[in-house]
Design a protein around this motif. Structure first.
Motif, PDB file in Angstrom:
ATOM      1  N   VAL A  57       0.822  -1.224   0.000  1.00 56.06           N
ATOM      2  CA  VAL A  57       0.000   0.000   0.000  1.00 56.06           C
ATOM      3  C   VAL A  57       0.852   1.267   0.000  1.00 56.06           C
ATOM      4  O   VAL A  57       0.327   2.374  -0.157  1.00 56.06           O
ATOM      5  CB  VAL A  57      -0.996   0.014   1.186  1.00 56.06           C
ATOM      6  CG1 VAL A  57      -2.003  -1.125   1.035  1.00 56.06           C
ATOM      7  CG2 VAL A  57      -0.278  -0.089   2.530  1.00 56.06           C
ATOM      8  N   GLY A  58       2.149   1.120   0.145  1.00 53.62           N
ATOM      9  CA  GLY A  58       3.025   2.287   0.097  1.00 53.62           C
ATOM     10  C   GLY A  58       4.470   1.853   0.240  1.00 53.62           C
ATOM     11  O   GLY A  58       4.746   0.712   0.612  1.00 53.62           O
ATOM     12  N   ALA A  59       5.393   2.743  -0.094  1.00 55.57           N
ATOM     13  CA  ALA A  59       6.817   2.405   0.044  1.00 55.57           C
ATOM     14  C   ALA A  59       7.653   3.675   0.059  1.00 55.57           C
ATOM     15  O   ALA A  59       7.239   4.719  -0.453  1.00 55.57           O
ATOM     16  CB  ALA A  59       7.270   1.513  -1.124  1.00 55.57           C
TER      17      ALA A  59
ATOM     18  N   GLY B 120       2.836   5.592  -3.341  1.00 53.53           N
ATOM     19  CA  GLY B 120       1.621   4.848  -2.987  1.00 53.53           C
ATOM     20  C   GLY B 120       0.604   5.115  -4.075  1.00 53.53           C
ATOM     21  O   GLY B 120       0.927   5.747  -5.097  1.00 53.53           O
ATOM     22  N   PRO B 121      -0.634   4.657  -3.899  1.00 54.09           N
ATOM     23  CA  PRO B 121      -1.627   4.831  -4.961  1.00 54.09           C
ATOM     24  C   PRO B 121      -1.783   6.295  -5.382  1.00 54.09           C
ATOM     25  O   PRO B 121      -2.043   6.568  -6.561  1.00 54.09           O
ATOM     26  CB  PRO B 121      -2.915   4.319  -4.327  1.00 54.09           C
ATOM     27  CG  PRO B 121      -2.491   3.470  -3.186  1.00 54.09           C
ATOM     28  CD  PRO B 121      -1.159   3.947  -2.735  1.00 54.09           C
ATOM     29  N   ASP B 122      -1.607   7.236  -4.436  1.00 50.50           N
ATOM     30  CA  ASP B 122      -1.799   8.653  -4.781  1.00 50.50           C
ATOM     31  C   ASP B 122      -0.500   9.455  -4.796  1.00 50.50           C
ATOM     32  O   ASP B 122      -0.527  10.680  -4.907  1.00 50.50           O
ATOM     33  CB  ASP B 122      -2.775   9.298  -3.774  1.00 50.50           C
ATOM     34  CG  ASP B 122      -4.081   8.535  -3.720  1.00 50.50           C
ATOM     35  OD1 ASP B 122      -4.562   8.126  -4.802  1.00 50.50           O
ATOM     36  OD2 ASP B 122      -4.577   8.296  -2.606  1.00 50.50           O
TER      37      ASP B 122
ATOM     38  N   THR C  21      13.438   1.182   0.645  1.00 47.78           N
ATOM     39  CA  THR C  21      13.944   1.184   2.016  1.00 47.78           C
ATOM     40  C   THR C  21      12.848   0.896   3.040  1.00 47.78           C
ATOM     41  O   THR C  21      13.133   0.576   4.182  1.00 47.78           O
ATOM     42  CB  THR C  21      14.624   2.524   2.331  1.00 47.78           C
ATOM     43  OG1 THR C  21      13.794   3.588   1.844  1.00 47.78           O
ATOM     44  CG2 THR C  21      15.987   2.601   1.662  1.00 47.78           C
ATOM     45  N   ARG C  22      11.584   1.007   2.628  1.00 45.35           N
ATOM     46  CA  ARG C  22      10.469   0.624   3.520  1.00 45.35           C
ATOM     47  C   ARG C  22       9.282   0.177   2.675  1.00 45.35           C
ATOM     48  O   ARG C  22       8.964   0.803   1.656  1.00 45.35           O
ATOM     49  CB  ARG C  22      10.032   1.816   4.386  1.00 45.35           C
ATOM     50  CG  ARG C  22       9.120   1.442   5.558  1.00 45.35           C
ATOM     51  CD  ARG C  22       8.353   2.637   6.122  1.00 45.35           C
ATOM     52  NE  ARG C  22       7.337   3.105   5.203  1.00 45.35           N
ATOM     53  CZ  ARG C  22       7.356   4.304   4.600  1.00 45.35           C
ATOM     54  NH1 ARG C  22       8.314   5.164   4.834  1.00 45.35           N
ATOM     55  NH2 ARG C  22       6.401   4.631   3.755  1.00 45.35           N
ATOM     56  N   LEU C  23       8.648  -0.907   3.099  1.00 48.05           N
ATOM     57  CA  LEU C  23       7.430  -1.371   2.420  1.00 48.05           C
ATOM     58  C   LEU C  23       6.279  -1.338   3.419  1.00 48.05           C
ATOM     59  O   LEU C  23       6.442  -1.779   4.572  1.00 48.05           O
ATOM     60  CB  LEU C  23       7.587  -2.804   1.914  1.00 48.05           C
ATOM     61  CG  LEU C  23       8.740  -3.062   0.934  1.00 48.05           C
ATOM     62  CD1 LEU C  23       9.948  -3.646   1.673  1.00 48.05           C
ATOM     63  CD2 LEU C  23       8.315  -4.033  -0.163  1.00 48.05           C
ATOM     64  N   ASP C  24       5.132  -0.797   3.006  1.00 43.91           N
ATOM     65  CA  ASP C  24       3.927  -0.793   3.838  1.00 43.91           C
ATOM     66  C   ASP C  24       2.979  -1.832   3.245  1.00 43.91           C
ATOM     67  O   ASP C  24       2.631  -1.751   2.053  1.00 43.91           O
ATOM     68  CB  ASP C  24       3.240   0.576   3.810  1.00 43.91           C
ATOM     69  CG  ASP C  24       4.213   1.697   4.156  1.00 43.91           C
ATOM     70  OD1 ASP C  24       5.110   1.476   4.990  1.00 43.91           O
ATOM     71  OD2 ASP C  24       4.071   2.803   3.575  1.00 43.91           O
ATOM     72  N   LEU C  25       2.570  -2.778   4.063  1.00 49.90           N
ATOM     73  CA  LEU C  25       1.812  -3.918   3.535  1.00 49.90           C
ATOM     74  C   LEU C  25       0.503  -4.131   4.295  1.00 49.90           C
ATOM     75  O   LEU C  25       0.474  -4.012   5.536  1.00 49.90           O
ATOM     76  CB  LEU C  25       2.665  -5.186   3.647  1.00 49.90           C
ATOM     77  CG  LEU C  25       3.917  -5.175   2.758  1.00 49.90           C
ATOM     78  CD1 LEU C  25       5.048  -5.981   3.383  1.00 49.90           C
ATOM     79  CD2 LEU C  25       3.580  -5.731   1.368  1.00 49.90           C
ATOM     80  N   ARG C  26      -0.552  -4.428   3.549  1.00 52.92           N
ATOM     81  CA  ARG C  26      -1.853  -4.694   4.162  1.00 52.92           C
ATOM     82  C   ARG C  26      -1.788  -5.994   4.959  1.00 52.92           C
ATOM     83  O   ARG C  26      -1.226  -6.996   4.500  1.00 52.92           O
ATOM     84  CB  ARG C  26      -2.908  -4.815   3.056  1.00 52.92           C
ATOM     85  CG  ARG C  26      -4.337  -4.981   3.544  1.00 52.92           C
ATOM     86  CD  ARG C  26      -5.309  -5.122   2.386  1.00 52.92           C
ATOM     87  NE  ARG C  26      -5.277  -3.983   1.491  1.00 52.92           N
ATOM     88  CZ  ARG C  26      -4.926  -4.032   0.208  1.00 52.92           C
ATOM     89  NH1 ARG C  26      -4.579  -5.176  -0.347  1.00 52.92           N
ATOM     90  NH2 ARG C  26      -4.917  -2.941  -0.544  1.00 52.92           N
ATOM     91  N   LEU C  27      -2.389  -5.945   6.155  1.00 56.55           N
ATOM     92  CA  LEU C  27      -2.487  -7.147   6.991  1.00 56.55           C
ATOM     93  C   LEU C  27      -3.930  -7.639   6.996  1.00 56.55           C
ATOM     94  O   LEU C  27      -4.858  -6.826   7.008  1.00 56.55           O
ATOM     95  CB  LEU C  27      -2.067  -6.819   8.431  1.00 56.55           C
ATOM     96  CG  LEU C  27      -0.578  -6.564   8.649  1.00 56.55           C
ATOM     97  CD1 LEU C  27      -0.357  -5.772   9.940  1.00 56.55           C
ATOM     98  CD2 LEU C  27       0.172  -7.898   8.733  1.00 56.55           C
ATOM     99  N   THR C  28      -4.109  -8.931   7.014  1.00 61.04           N
ATOM    100  CA  THR C  28      -5.451  -9.525   7.052  1.00 61.04           C
ATOM    101  C   THR C  28      -5.543 -10.428   8.272  1.00 61.04           C
ATOM    102  O   THR C  28      -4.587 -11.132   8.600  1.00 61.04           O
ATOM    103  CB  THR C  28      -5.695 -10.347   5.761  1.00 61.04           C
ATOM    104  OG1 THR C  28      -5.507  -9.465   4.647  1.00 61.04           O
ATOM    105  CG2 THR C  28      -7.105 -10.910   5.709  1.00 61.04           C
ATOM    106  N   GLU C  29      -6.711 -10.381   8.916  1.00 63.65           N
ATOM    107  CA  GLU C  29      -6.889 -11.237  10.101  1.00 63.65           C
ATOM    108  C   GLU C  29      -6.715 -12.689   9.722  1.00 63.65           C
ATOM    109  O   GLU C  29      -7.380 -13.181   8.812  1.00 63.65           O
ATOM    110  CB  GLU C  29      -8.280 -11.021  10.677  1.00 63.65           C
ATOM    111  CG  GLU C  29      -8.305  -9.788  11.547  1.00 63.65           C
ATOM    112  CD  GLU C  29      -9.555  -9.681  12.385  1.00 63.65           C
ATOM    113  OE1 GLU C  29      -9.927 -10.689  13.016  1.00 63.65           O
ATOM    114  OE2 GLU C  29     -10.122  -8.592  12.368  1.00 63.65           O
TER     115      GLU C  29
END
Ligand SMILES: Cc1cc2nc3c(=O)[nH]c(=O)nc-3n(C[C@H](O)[C@H](O)[C@H](O)COP(=O)(O)OP(=O)(O)OC[C@H]3O[C@@H](n4cnc5c(N)ncnc54)[C@H](O)[C@@H]3O)c2cc1C
Length: 413
Positions: free
Chosen positions: A129-131, A144-146, A166-174
């Motif tokens: 979702v972002g980096a 990111g998307p925007d 240098t950084r990845l933002d990732l969606r977490l799912t239950e």
């Protein structure tokens, strides 16, 4: 990691921050030195090593932060899939990576990421979702998307070569628990064909891969099968626990000789750590196929039986959430295929390497995975014609345009 001809970098840089990464990138550019990035070091083509240039080794940047409320995991560019999975698992959350904890999140995500949760949640890149990225000129940018959407598009499937992540933002799912593990059968063609078809027809919560392979001397396999062809599946049910038995029934109907599938935490799927490939010479070829019919399945089992050492035909079932993303939405263009099929052989003995390569090349052409579209992370070569298979047509054109705009850095993949 994998062995091969010696590659001796001139400089090994081990930064701890994005600013330090930027400094190394600028210094390499000013010195006119080629640079490659190393995260988990699992590249089959050994792309994270080079001769005479700079290896930007991110393994000191291995931090992971789980934001439970935002359902987002933040991984530094050198973090491993296993460390992230263990941290997320403490909250009953997961992001799907591959099947091996030691693989680097960055290398995996840039190319795709197919594993235990892919049919439920999509490829790993679908959950990016972002980096934060250091570009070829040393500038540090957020995407990111925007924000810098073209760059964000390229990071999702374009492989290496478009900045240092240098950084990845990732969606977490239950994912409070799963029902998963290994199933193995004797090498019957109809079993191989039916089991792949059954996973493809199952609800999205079932992800799995099926191998026709030379049975390793593992204690969980009956001794009489060691060194002989066997069918071995690794499956993961990530839906309601009470629905697992129904989903797995078509697989168990074929009377597996080994059934280690059980309820467990998601991180427990990574126990065992994965194969130790240090010093191993490997050859791999990859492409996409249909679900094998009995004839194709028989040919796969025969091919494995004819190999002189460890060999595998690996069938990763696609579909589910993977197939619901448009081919142009990300730089992973291969959405509509039924099965990702790879053939691989290994040997610790340099003298056997040519035989292993010949076996892989012959099997790949027999199963139609020697040309045509291919997953960048399982490519066995990095020549332009190999890379063109990963990013064909409009995807390749757009990727080249993004690299022209943002600058290319690192060995392209
Ligand atoms: C034992 C094993 C099991 C595997 N299992 C799976 C699986 O289940 N599913 C799957 O999808 N794939 C799997 N793979 C393939 C794996 O996804 C690729 O090999 C991946 O590229 C490895 O990433 P890495 O960071 O570990 O490797 P590296 O060799 O460090 O990097 C791979 C490539 O990415 C670049 N790179 C690495 N980090 C960065 C960064 N931060 N910024 C920019 N570029 C970077 C490198 O320069 C290199 O070109 C497996 C590989 C192995 C060897």
């Amino acid at each position: 990691m994998f062995a091969g001809e010696a590659r001796v970098p001139a400089v090994l840089a081990r930064p701890r921050t994005a600013a330090e990464v930027s400094g190394v990138v600028r210094a390499a550019r000013d010195a006119g030195l080629p640079l490659t990035v190393r995260s988990g070091g699992h590249s089959y083509t050994r792309a994270s090593l080079l001769d005479g240039g700079v290896v930007l080794d991110l393994r000191l940047m291995d931090g992971v932060r789980i934001d439970q409320e935002a359902r987002t995991g933040h991984a530094e560019g050198g973090a491993s899939a296993g460390a992230y999975t263990a941290a997320a698992g403490e909250h009953g959350l997961a992001t799907g990576f591959g099947d091996t904890g030691t693989v680097g999140i960055a290398g995996l995500t840039l190319g795709g990421g197919i594993g235990f949760l892919s049919r439920r949640d999509g490829l790993t890149l679908d959950n990016l979702v972002g980096a934060e990225v250091v570009l070829a000129d040393g500038e540090i940018v957020e995407t990111g998307p925007d924000q810098e959407p073209d760059l964000f598009w390229a990071l999702r499937g374009g492989g290496a070569g478009t900045g240092v992540v240098t950084r990845l933002d990732l969606r977490l799912t239950e994912t409070p628990g799963v029902v998963g593990g290994i199933l193995a059968w004797r090498p019957e063609p109809e079993v191989l064909s039916d089991v792949v078809a059954a996973i493809a027809a199952a609800p999205d919560e079932l992800s799995g891969m099926v191998n026709a392979m030379v049975a390793p001397p593992a204690p969980f396999l009956p001794g009489e099968l060691h060194g002989k062809p066997v069918i071995m599946a690794l499956v993961c049910w990530s839906g309601a626990p009470e629905a697992a038995d129904d989903a797995l029934a078509p697989l168990r109907a074929h009377a597996p000789v080994v059934d280690l599938v059980a309820a467990k935490t998601y991180p427990a799927m990574f126990e065992g750590g994965g194969p130790d490939v240090a010093g191993v010479r490997a050859a791999i070829a990859t492409g996409f196929t249909d679900v094998p019919d009995r004839e194709a399945a028989a040919a796969m089992i025969d091919a494995v039986g004819a190999a002189s050492g460890p060999a595998v035909v690996n069938l990763r079932v696609m579909g589910g959430a993977i197939g619901r993303v448009g081919a142009d939405e990300t730089a992973f263009a291969h959405r509509g295929h039924a099965v990702m099929t790879s053939v691989a052989g290994m040997t610790p003995d340099p003298e056997q390497e040519a035989a292993v390569r010949a076996w892989v090349s012959d099997a790949a052409s027999r199963f139609g995975v020697d040309d045509g579209p291919a997953y960048v992370n399982f490519l066995g070569g990095d020549a332009p014609e190999d890379l063109a298979r990963a990013h064909p047509g409009a995807t390749g054109e757009r990727l080249r345009a993004v690299r022209a705009k943002y600058g290319a850095i690192g060995a392209p993949a």
